[in-house]
Write a protein that holds these residues in place. Structure first.
Motif, PDB file in Angstrom:
ATOM      1  N   PRO A  58       0.834  -1.205   0.000  1.00  0.00           N
ATOM      2  CA  PRO A  58       0.000   0.000   0.000  1.00  0.00           C
ATOM      3  C   PRO A  58       0.870   1.257   0.000  1.00  0.00           C
ATOM      4  O   PRO A  58       2.005   1.245   0.470  1.00  0.00           O
ATOM      5  CB  PRO A  58      -0.787  -0.116   1.313  1.00  0.00           C
ATOM      6  N   LYS A  59       0.300   2.327  -0.533  1.00  0.00           N
ATOM      7  CA  LYS A  59       1.039   3.595  -0.606  1.00  0.00           C
ATOM      8  C   LYS A  59       1.490   4.041   0.793  1.00  0.00           C
ATOM      9  O   LYS A  59       0.812   3.769   1.789  1.00  0.00           O
ATOM     10  CB  LYS A  59       0.120   4.661  -1.213  1.00  0.00           C
ATOM     11  N   GLU A  60       2.586   4.774   0.845  1.00  0.00           N
ATOM     12  CA  GLU A  60       3.075   5.284   2.121  1.00  0.00           C
ATOM     13  C   GLU A  60       1.967   6.072   2.822  1.00  0.00           C
ATOM     14  O   GLU A  60       1.288   6.882   2.171  1.00  0.00           O
ATOM     15  CB  GLU A  60       4.261   6.245   1.917  1.00  0.00           C
ATOM     16  N   GLY A  61       1.837   5.847   4.105  1.00  0.00           N
ATOM     17  CA  GLY A  61       0.809   6.561   4.861  1.00  0.00           C
ATOM     18  C   GLY A  61       0.396   5.783   6.097  1.00  0.00           C
ATOM     19  O   GLY A  61       1.009   4.758   6.436  1.00  0.00           O
ATOM     20  N   VAL A  62      -0.638   6.282   6.753  1.00  0.00           N
ATOM     21  CA  VAL A  62      -1.124   5.663   7.989  1.00  0.00           C
ATOM     22  C   VAL A  62      -2.551   5.162   7.746  1.00  0.00           C
ATOM     23  O   VAL A  62      -3.370   5.867   7.155  1.00  0.00           O
ATOM     24  CB  VAL A  62      -1.087   6.682   9.146  1.00  0.00           C
ATOM     25  N   TYR A  63      -2.821   3.954   8.214  1.00  0.00           N
ATOM     26  CA  TYR A  63      -4.077   3.288   7.906  1.00  0.00           C
ATOM     27  C   TYR A  63      -4.787   2.781   9.148  1.00  0.00           C
ATOM     28  O   TYR A  63      -4.134   2.291  10.084  1.00  0.00           O
ATOM     29  CB  TYR A  63      -3.822   2.075   7.007  1.00  0.00           C
ATOM     30  N   ALA A  64      -6.117   2.865   9.121  1.00  0.00           N
ATOM     31  CA  ALA A  64      -6.922   2.118  10.086  1.00  0.00           C
ATOM     32  C   ALA A  64      -6.873   0.680   9.614  1.00  0.00           C
ATOM     33  O   ALA A  64      -7.030   0.413   8.412  1.00  0.00           O
ATOM     34  CB  ALA A  64      -8.355   2.631  10.068  1.00  0.00           C
ATOM     35  N   SER A  65      -6.635  -0.255  10.536  1.00  0.00           N
ATOM     36  CA  SER A  65      -6.415  -1.641  10.100  1.00  0.00           C
ATOM     37  C   SER A  65      -6.825  -2.635  11.184  1.00  0.00           C
ATOM     38  O   SER A  65      -7.116  -2.249  12.322  1.00  0.00           O
ATOM     39  CB  SER A  65      -4.925  -1.828   9.771  1.00  0.00           C
ATOM     40  N   TRP A  66      -6.826  -3.891  10.791  1.00  0.00           N
ATOM     41  CA  TRP A  66      -6.968  -4.999  11.743  1.00  0.00           C
ATOM     42  C   TRP A  66      -5.733  -5.865  11.581  1.00  0.00           C
ATOM     43  O   TRP A  66      -5.355  -6.181  10.450  1.00  0.00           O
ATOM     44  CB  TRP A  66      -8.205  -5.833  11.407  1.00  0.00           C
ATOM     45  N   THR A  67      -5.126  -6.239  12.697  1.00  0.00           N
ATOM     46  CA  THR A  67      -3.915  -7.064  12.605  1.00  0.00           C
ATOM     47  C   THR A  67      -4.184  -8.443  13.198  1.00  0.00           C
ATOM     48  O   THR A  67      -4.708  -8.561  14.313  1.00  0.00           O
ATOM     49  CB  THR A  67      -2.743  -6.370  13.328  1.00  0.00           C
ATOM     50  N   LEU A  68      -3.850  -9.459  12.425  1.00  0.00           N
ATOM     51  CA  LEU A  68      -4.075 -10.842  12.857  1.00  0.00           C
ATOM     52  C   LEU A  68      -2.784 -11.431  13.389  1.00  0.00           C
ATOM     53  O   LEU A  68      -1.758 -11.436  12.711  1.00  0.00           O
ATOM     54  CB  LEU A  68      -4.557 -11.679  11.661  1.00  0.00           C
ATOM     55  N   THR A  69      -2.872 -11.916  14.655  1.00  0.00           N
ATOM     56  CA  THR A  69      -1.730 -12.616  15.243  1.00  0.00           C
ATOM     57  C   THR A  69      -2.233 -13.998  15.651  1.00  0.00           C
ATOM     58  O   THR A  69      -3.382 -14.341  15.354  1.00  0.00           O
ATOM     59  CB  THR A  69      -1.204 -11.869  16.490  1.00  0.00           C
ATOM     60  N   GLU A  70      -1.405 -14.742  16.352  1.00  0.00           N
ATOM     61  CA  GLU A  70      -1.833 -16.101  16.734  1.00  0.00           C
ATOM     62  C   GLU A  70      -3.094 -16.089  17.574  1.00  0.00           C
ATOM     63  O   GLU A  70      -3.837 -17.063  17.606  1.00  0.00           O
ATOM     64  CB  GLU A  70      -0.700 -16.823  17.458  1.00  0.00           C
ATOM     65  N   ASP A  71      -3.326 -14.974  18.295  1.00  0.00           N
ATOM     66  CA  ASP A  71      -4.524 -14.966  19.152  1.00  0.00           C
ATOM     67  C   ASP A  71      -5.695 -14.176  18.562  1.00  0.00           C
ATOM     68  O   ASP A  71      -6.593 -13.775  19.285  1.00  0.00           O
ATOM     69  CB  ASP A  71      -4.172 -14.475  20.570  1.00  0.00           C
ATOM     70  N   GLY A  72      -5.695 -13.968  17.278  1.00  0.00           N
ATOM     71  CA  GLY A  72      -6.875 -13.370  16.643  1.00  0.00           C
ATOM     72  C   GLY A  72      -6.627 -11.984  16.066  1.00  0.00           C
ATOM     73  O   GLY A  72      -5.487 -11.511  16.017  1.00  0.00           O
TER      74      GLY A  72
END
Ligand SMILES: Cc1cc2nc3c(=O)[nH]c(=O)nc-3n(C[C@H](O)[C@H](O)[C@H](O)COP(=O)(O)O)c2cc1C
Ligand SMILES: Nc1ncnc2c1ncn2[C@@H]1O[C@H](COP(=O)(O)OP(=O)(O)OP(=O)(O)O)[C@@H](O)[C@H]1O
Length: 316
Positions: A212-226
């Protein structure tokens, strides 16, 4: 789903429904084709490539994969395919269109081939739906052409999605994909500056997907615990005189993050990257970003973001 690497490794199949293509992204157009396949009674087969042909052909507008390489096959399985042929490009690109059709009918009795209007195949993309239609009776298969999916004025194609992601237009990418764009990568240790200013980040190694283009995003991050609500940054960290492109995710809850690989669903860009005079200024901005991200994510639960494809096993 049984995955083989050549058509002739398939068992002899009677009346299968078969589709062929890159299917990078499994976007709304691809999904229409898949639904057509799933309506059929016979065995369901998808023939695709290890990596999109744009990669191998070195196309100038090829910016990377939309889906992590393994995830594409997991999504095929999720759709209900029973067989997948995972062709290597080297093997297929020199085949004449006719040779490909002959391989297909050699292994399949009365197959129904389901493709989109702009389907091309074979050496130099010489095979198309007109040829396929012409050859039906001679070679013993049936053809079903699925009409093109459009979203208002926007063409739904893998190329258009790659462009949207590279331009930071995550809402357009999601509109064409039918879900948010997800980047998956290995975690590596950063310089720990984030921790010092109260915003520890997971550093995601850059791989072969579209960035994605340089910048700051609202996101969801998936790790081992969800999945965790997060804010993610793509850029060169000009404030700390960074050199290489970084992708970082700050999990808003501050829960210690575990896992060697993570995935990040990019929901919406909230600002461009900036050069701050010092870390204090950056920290102030990060508090603002946090509020914006929390506000944005109120409208995007993880279910709404990934439309049923939020299982960890698909992405990690
Ligand atoms: C949400 C978010 C926004 C960021 N925005 C910027 C920015 O606009 N400019 C910049 O130089 N760095 C920005 N950064 C990157 C920080 O400089 C970086 O997280 C910090 O240097 C820590 O890096 P480290 O994890 O390698 O220690 C941002 C980081 C995050 C998490
Ligand atoms: N918007 C669409 N509507 C219906 N079918 C589509 C659409 N886009 C692609 N297809 C079909 O999906 C199959 C796989 O095509 P492919 O993966 O090359 O798609 P693409 O999105 O057009 O990719 P690219 O942008 O790289 O050309 C083909 O049969 C193609 O005709």
């Amino acid at each position: 789903m049984k995955i083989v690497s050549h058509i002739d490794e398939l068992p002899v199949l009677t009346n299968p429904a078969v589709t062929i293509g890159n299917f990078d992204g499994v976007h709304l157009g691809h999904q229409r084709i898949f639904r057509e396949v799933m309506r059929r009674r016979g065995p369901k087969v998808v023939i695709s490539f290890d990596r999109p042909t744009g990669f191998w052909l070195g196309k100038p507008d090829y910016r990377g994969e939309i889906l992590p390489l393994e995830t594409k096959w997991r999504i095929f399985e999720r759709f209900g395919f029973e067989y997948a042929v995972r062709l290597s490009f080297q093997e297929i690109h020199s085949l004449l269109a006719l040779e490909f059709v002959l391989q297909l009918v050699h292994r399949m009795k009365d197959p129904l081939v389901i493709v989109g209007e702009d389907f091309h195949f074979g050496r130099d993309r010489t095979g198309n739906i007109h040829l396929l239609r012409e050859w039906q009776n001679r070679y013993g298969y049936r053809l079903k052409v699925v009409s093109f999916v459009k979203k208002a004025k926007d063409v739904v194609s893998s190329t258009a999605i790659r462009h949207a992601v590279a331009a930071g237009d995550m809402e357009l990418a999601a509109k064409l994909l039918g879900r948010a764009y997800v980047y998956q990568g290995k975690v590596f240790e950063g310089d720990k500056i984030g921790q010092k200013i109260g915003f520890p980040t997971i550093n995601i190694a850059v791989g072969t997907q579209v960035i994605p283009k340089e910048g700051v995003y609202a996101s969801w991050t998936l790790t081992e615990d969800g999945w965790h609500p997060s804010m993610s940054y793509v850029g060169y960290r000009p404030t700390v005189h960074g050199k290489d492109l970084r992708m970082e995710s700050h999990v808003l809850s501050g829960i210690p993050v575990v896992g060697k690989t993570v995935a990040c669903a990019f929901v919406k860009k909230i600002r461009d990257e900036k050069t701050f005079h010092n870390l204090e200024e950056l920290k102030k901005m990060l508090y603002n970003d946090r509020v914006k991200v929390l506000w944005t994510l109120r409208f995007y639960s993880i279910k709404k973001t990934l439309k049923g494809l939020e299982d960890r096993s698909l992405w990690l």
